[in-house]
Write a protein that holds these residues in place. Structure first.
Motif, mmCIF file in Angstrom:
data_model
loop_
_atom_site.group_PDB
_atom_site.id
_atom_site.type_symbol
_atom_site.label_atom_id
_atom_site.label_comp_id
_atom_site.label_asym_id
_atom_site.label_seq_id
_atom_site.Cartn_x
_atom_site.Cartn_y
_atom_site.Cartn_z
ATOM 1 N N ALA A 60 2.977 -1.969 -10.597
ATOM 2 C CA ALA A 60 1.559 -1.774 -10.912
ATOM 3 C C ALA A 60 1.418 -1.473 -12.390
ATOM 4 O O ALA A 60 2.372 -1.027 -13.046
ATOM 5 C CB ALA A 60 0.970 -0.628 -10.090
ATOM 6 N N TYR A 82 -4.046 -3.050 -11.743
ATOM 7 C CA TYR A 82 -3.568 -4.109 -10.857
ATOM 8 C C TYR A 82 -2.269 -3.663 -10.201
ATOM 9 O O TYR A 82 -1.427 -3.028 -10.841
ATOM 10 C CB TYR A 82 -3.318 -5.412 -11.628
ATOM 11 C CG TYR A 82 -4.593 -6.082 -12.052
ATOM 12 C CD1 TYR A 82 -5.178 -7.066 -11.256
ATOM 13 C CD2 TYR A 82 -5.239 -5.719 -13.224
ATOM 14 C CE1 TYR A 82 -6.371 -7.672 -11.632
ATOM 15 C CE2 TYR A 82 -6.430 -6.319 -13.606
ATOM 16 C CZ TYR A 82 -6.988 -7.290 -12.800
ATOM 17 O OH TYR A 82 -8.170 -7.878 -13.170
ATOM 18 N N VAL A 83 -2.118 -4.038 -8.949
ATOM 19 C CA VAL A 83 -0.911 -3.721 -8.187
ATOM 20 C C VAL A 83 -0.332 -5.026 -7.662
ATOM 21 O O VAL A 83 -1.074 -5.887 -7.153
ATOM 22 C CB VAL A 83 -1.227 -2.758 -7.016
ATOM 23 C CG1 VAL A 83 0.026 -2.452 -6.209
ATOM 24 C CG2 VAL A 83 -1.858 -1.459 -7.541
ATOM 25 N N ARG A 85 1.265 -7.652 -5.243
ATOM 26 C CA ARG A 85 0.995 -7.834 -3.808
ATOM 27 C C ARG A 85 1.965 -7.016 -2.952
ATOM 28 O O ARG A 85 1.563 -6.399 -1.970
ATOM 29 C CB ARG A 85 1.110 -9.307 -3.433
ATOM 30 C CG ARG A 85 -0.018 -10.156 -3.950
ATOM 31 C CD ARG A 85 0.170 -11.602 -3.541
ATOM 32 N NE ARG A 85 -0.784 -12.450 -4.221
ATOM 33 C CZ ARG A 85 -0.462 -13.563 -4.876
ATOM 34 N NH1 ARG A 85 0.800 -13.973 -4.913
ATOM 35 N NH2 ARG A 85 -1.390 -14.270 -5.475
ATOM 36 N N ARG A 88 0.944 -3.158 -2.747
ATOM 37 C CA ARG A 88 -0.420 -2.733 -2.405
ATOM 38 C C ARG A 88 -0.435 -1.860 -1.160
ATOM 39 O O ARG A 88 0.376 -2.022 -0.252
ATOM 40 C CB ARG A 88 -1.323 -3.945 -2.218
ATOM 41 C CG ARG A 88 -1.540 -4.678 -3.525
ATOM 42 C CD ARG A 88 -2.417 -5.890 -3.379
ATOM 43 N NE ARG A 88 -2.388 -6.644 -4.636
ATOM 44 C CZ ARG A 88 -2.738 -7.908 -4.741
ATOM 45 N NH1 ARG A 88 -3.164 -8.570 -3.687
ATOM 46 N NH2 ARG A 88 -2.666 -8.522 -5.910
ATOM 47 N N GLY A 89 -1.380 -0.913 -1.152
ATOM 48 C CA GLY A 89 -1.569 -0.038 0.000
ATOM 49 C C GLY A 89 -0.565 1.095 0.090
ATOM 50 O O GLY A 89 -0.490 1.762 1.119
ATOM 51 N N GLY A 93 -1.657 2.149 -7.116
ATOM 52 C CA GLY A 93 -2.873 2.101 -7.926
ATOM 53 C C GLY A 93 -3.342 3.492 -8.305
ATOM 54 O O GLY A 93 -3.756 3.732 -9.443
ATOM 55 N N ASN A 120 -14.933 -5.628 -3.541
ATOM 56 C CA ASN A 120 -13.572 -5.120 -3.718
ATOM 57 C C ASN A 120 -13.534 -3.651 -3.279
ATOM 58 O O ASN A 120 -13.478 -2.731 -4.084
ATOM 59 C CB ASN A 120 -13.111 -5.280 -5.167
ATOM 60 C CG ASN A 120 -11.649 -4.944 -5.366
ATOM 61 O OD1 ASN A 120 -11.037 -4.261 -4.553
ATOM 62 N ND2 ASN A 120 -11.100 -5.410 -6.476
ATOM 63 N N ALA A 122 -11.281 -1.876 -1.788
ATOM 64 C CA ALA A 122 -10.066 -1.101 -2.085
ATOM 65 C C ALA A 122 -10.179 -0.452 -3.456
ATOM 66 O O ALA A 122 -9.930 0.756 -3.606
ATOM 67 C CB ALA A 122 -8.832 -1.991 -2.005
ATOM 68 N N SER A 123 -10.588 -1.211 -4.460
ATOM 69 C CA SER A 123 -10.725 -0.652 -5.810
ATOM 70 C C SER A 123 -11.873 0.347 -5.890
ATOM 71 O O SER A 123 -11.729 1.407 -6.502
ATOM 72 C CB SER A 123 -10.938 -1.769 -6.835
ATOM 73 O OG SER A 123 -9.748 -2.500 -7.003
#
Length: 163
Positions: A60, A82-83, A85, A88-89, A93, A120, A122-123
Motif C-alpha cells: 500500500a 491505494y492498496v 489487490r 485489500r481488506g 489502507g 467507493n 470502502a474508501s
C-alpha cells in the motif's frame, strides 16, 4: 504490516499498485498506466509519501501532492491512498493513512483534501473512521470511460498546525 516513508527506489512498487487502481476503475479518473519514472517525479522533497510493507513487500501507499499553486494554500495538500489487490481488506489502507497524517503534520501541512467516487464505500468508510469530514459532492466532476462520475469532497485538519 509496517509503514515507513517512501523513497524513490519504491517507485516501481508504487506504480504497480497505482496501476491496479487505474485498471479497477473505482478510485481514479486516470486511465493511463504509470511508469516507475512517472512515480519518481512525485518525490519533490516537500510532499510526504509513505508505503506499507508486509512480509518484505510493499502492499500500500499514501501520497500527498500540491493542492493549488497559490502561496495561501502552501499548507494544504491533496492526498491519495491505494492498496494492492492482494492486501485489500486487511487494514493496510488505515496504516498508510495514519502514517501519512503523521508525516503531513510533521512537514507543516495543516489540511489534507481529496475527492472520492461516491460509490467507493470502502474508501469513504476508511476516511470517515479517521476523522475526515465530507464537505460536499462535485456532480459530474469528470468522465471515466465515457460516463460522468460524481465525487465526494473530503478534508481533514491536522491539529498541530491549525492553531
Amino acid at each position: 504490516m509496517k509503514a515507513r516513508p517512501a523513497v524513490p527506489s519504491d517507485s516501481a512498487a508504487i506504480a504497480s499498485i497505482y496501476n491496479e487502481g487505474i485498471e479497477d476503475r473505482t478510485a481514479t479518473f486516470e486511465t493511463r498506466p504509470r511508469s516507475e519514472a512517472d512515480i519518481r517525479s512525485w518525490f519533490d522533497g516537500a510532499h510526504p509519501i509513505v508505503v506499507v510493507e508486509a512480509e518484505g513487500r510493499i502492499i500500500a501507499f499514501a501520497a500527498t501532492s500540491t493542492y493549488r499553486p497559490r502561496d495561501c494554500y502552501a499548507g494544504v495538500a491533496e492526498f491519495s491512498v491505494y492498496v494492492a489487490r492482494s492486501g485489500r481488506g486487511k487494514g493496510a489502507g488505515r496504516i498508510a493513512m495514519l502514517a501519512l497524517q503523521d508525516a503531513a503534520e510533521k512537514s507543516g501541512l495543516w489540511k489534507l483534501v481529496s475527492r472520492v467516487f461516491t460509490d467507493n464505500q470502502a474508501s469513504l468508510g476508511l476516511l470517515a473512521s479517521l476523522g475526515f469530514r465530507q464537505v460536499g459532492v462535485y456532480e459530474k466532476h469528470g468522465k471515466l470511460d465515457g460516463a460522468w462520475r460524481d465525487v465526494v469532497i473530503v478534508e481533514l485538519l491536522l491539529p498541530a498546525n491549525c492553531r
